[in-house]
Write an enzyme that holds these catalytic residues in place. Structure first.
Site, PDB file in Angstrom:
ATOM      1  CE  LYS A 156    -101.698 -73.120-107.368  1.00  0.00           C
ATOM      2  NZ  LYS A 156    -101.407 -71.941-108.179  1.00  0.00           N
ATOM      3  CG  ASP A 192     -99.117 -68.209-111.383  1.00  0.00           C
ATOM      4  OD1 ASP A 192     -98.492 -69.101-112.002  1.00  0.00           O
ATOM      5  OD2 ASP A 192     -99.402 -68.321-110.175  1.00  0.00           O
TER       6      ASP A 192
HETATM    7  C1  BGC Z   1     -98.911 -74.676-110.081  1.00  0.00           C
HETATM    8  C2  BGC Z   1     -98.265 -73.756-111.094  1.00  0.00           C
HETATM    9  C3  BGC Z   1     -98.337 -72.326-110.602  1.00  0.00           C
HETATM   10  C4  BGC Z   1     -97.768 -72.209-109.197  1.00  0.00           C
HETATM   11  C5  BGC Z   1     -97.838 -70.799-108.643  1.00  0.00           C
HETATM   12  C6  BGC Z   1     -98.331 -74.450-108.691  1.00  0.00           C
HETATM   13  O1  BGC Z   1     -99.006 -75.215-107.745  1.00  0.00           O
HETATM   14  O2  BGC Z   1     -98.733 -76.027-110.444  1.00  0.00           O
HETATM   15  O3  BGC Z   1     -98.871 -73.879-112.351  1.00  0.00           O
HETATM   16  O4  BGC Z   1     -97.627 -71.508-111.498  1.00  0.00           O
HETATM   17  O5  BGC Z   1     -98.463 -73.072-108.326  1.00  0.00           O
HETATM   18  O6  BGC Z   1     -99.136 -70.321-108.585  1.00  0.00           O
END
Ligand code: BGC
Length: 452
Positions: A156, A192
């Site tokens: 992200k 989360d």
């Molecule tokens: C992460 C996860 C997370 C998801 C939603 C992803 O980019 O790798 O760990 O649960 O985003 O936030």
């Protein structure tokens, strides 16, 4: 719509189609990757142990929670009454600046600790009282206990240096000490998805999956002990929630637009499903398609190009406006687009968001069928995130895949919007963890010494 736009859009429709047959193929490939991961073989799914099972509803107490998962940081105080009810008694929100997301690890964790310091002060919390904090850290983490885990890789858009490969609870605890916050200890590390599952299942035992459809995407479910997962978690427990990290699933057919997007991201080759599905990326797919159409001279005008050339200028929120009949172009700073251009943009958004929802429907079906192949039971899926909650038609598109795959039995699956998994849910996990069984022995020993 004029003659040149029409063939372009029907080609796009084909490129982004995700048929019922595609859904079946994805279910099979997804389950194959689940199996491979549990068997310890190479897989794009991680199936990361959380070291907790689902709550019973009897968990109680007051906890702090810190939630880092995207561009916002939240600090919360949560009270659980032990009868399935939970409330947030205080909350602070702050934006995480890009310089912090992409700077040094130390600066990032200092920023988090400062968030806690401000919270304690603003809400006048007694600094002599010991407090347990649940740390929602929504990235792929290999946990070794409920309160210890190593970041595998950032997602992200985060790149903070020196964090991958480190125990994030230790990094955060060190930052708390640097800020002289001695009374707070991090007792749970929570993804989360796991928080979302916990928040819903606290009062609803039929809930057996947590899903996030926001900036990123991911899911978790409780895996039964003894069924597989050799050596993946301690054999003494009945079930353990596994974090699938499904954003990294890589057995979907990526088209030329997906490839082009992947190339401009900070983590090329990774999070391939997330880049076809989640809020952080689908706006980018739309932007790149609209720019391509403008380059070909079939949309807008030359002078509009700079707006579309700016990365992230189209978001999933902008896309959802088109589903409410609003003008995407006006929202991104092009107030003078023609009706024909607006209609074309709305159609592009529909094509991209529909595929996103249908892929999620298939992945979700794969996990539900993994737990209960002939759908004998009722399954409640706790879902958090703006795509599911705010994008008109998105849940219906997910459901259509469930109906194609399971026919009338799809009725046994309820998709339930669940907010605050990363606050309330995380506190519930901290309460589950406070029994002490799941704690990292090294971390608990340190804590016991400190509390003497
Ligand atoms: C992460 C996860 C997370 C998801 C939603 C992803 O980019 O790798 O760990 O649960 O985003 O936030």
């Amino acid at each position: 719509m004029n003659q040149t736009i029409r063939p372009y859009l029907s080609r796009l429709e084909d490129l982004f189609s995700f048929s019922p047959v595609d859904a079946q193929t994805v279910v099979a490939r997804f389950q194959e990757d689940m199996r491979r991961s549990l068997d310890g073989r190479a897989s794009s799914l991680q199936m990361l142990p959380s070291y907790v099972g689902r709550p019973t509803g009897a968990e109680q107490g007051c906890f702090l929670a810190l939630d880092l998962g995207g561009t916002n940081l939240r600090v919360l105080a949560v009270r659980l009454d032990g009868r399935g009810k939970a409330e947030i008694t205080a909350v602070n929100r702050l934006a995480v600046p890009e310089s912090v997301m992409r700077g040094s690890g130390e600066a990032l964790f200092d920023f988090l600790a400062e968030g806690v310091a401000v919270f304690l002060e603003e809400h006048r919390l007694d600094r002599k009282q010991h407090r347990d904090l649940a740390f929602t850290f929504s990235f792929p983490v290999a946990q070794s206990a409920v309160n210890a885990g190593v970041l595998l890789n950032w997602t992200k858009g985060f790149t903070a240096a020196g964090v991958a490969g480190q125990n994030v609870v230790a990094l955060f605890s060190d930052a708390l000490r640097r800020k002289r916050i001695e009374e707070v200890s991090v007792t749970a590390l929570v993804n989360d998805t796991v928080g979302t599952l916990a928040a819903k299942s606290y009062a609803d035992p039929s809930c057996d999956m947590g899903v996030i459809l926001g900036t990123g995407t991911n899911a978790c479910y409780p895996e039964k002990n003894g069924r597989s997962a050799q050596g993946r978690f301690p054999q003494s427990r009945q079930e353990m929630i596994l974090n699938l990290e499904w954003g990294n699933f890589d057995k979907l057919d990526a088209n030329a637009c997906d490839q082009a997007l992947d190339r401009i991201t900070l983590n090329p080759g990774r999070q391939r499903m997330e880049k076809m599905v989640s809020g952080m990326y689908i706006g980018e797919l739309v932007r790149m398609i609209l720019l391509d159409m403008t380059d070909r001279g079939i949309l807008l005008e030359e002078r509009h190009k700079p707006v579309l050339a700016g990365e992230q200028s189209v978001s999933s929120e902008h896309m959802s406006l088109t589903a409410r009949g609003k003008d995407l172009f006006a929202a991104i700073g092009i107030p003078d687009a023609s009706d024909r251009d607006r209609d074309a943009a709305a159609r592009v958004c529909r094509i991209v968001s529909r595929r996103s929802a249908r892929i999620v429907g298939a992945a979700l079906a794969a996990v539900v069928a993994w737990m209960d192949a002939s759908l004998e039971q009722k399954h409640t899926i706790a879902i958090d995130g703006a795509l599911f909650e705010k994008y008109p038609g998105y849940p219906e598109n997910m459901r259509s895949v469930l109906e194609e795959l399971f026919a009338r039995r799809a009725d046994r699956i309820s998709l339930c919007p669940t907010s605050d998994g990363s606050g309330i849910g995380a506190a519930i996990i901290a309460a589950v963890a406070s029994s002490g069984r799941e704690q990292d022995p090294a971390a608990s020993r340190k804590q016991t010494r400190k509390n003497r």
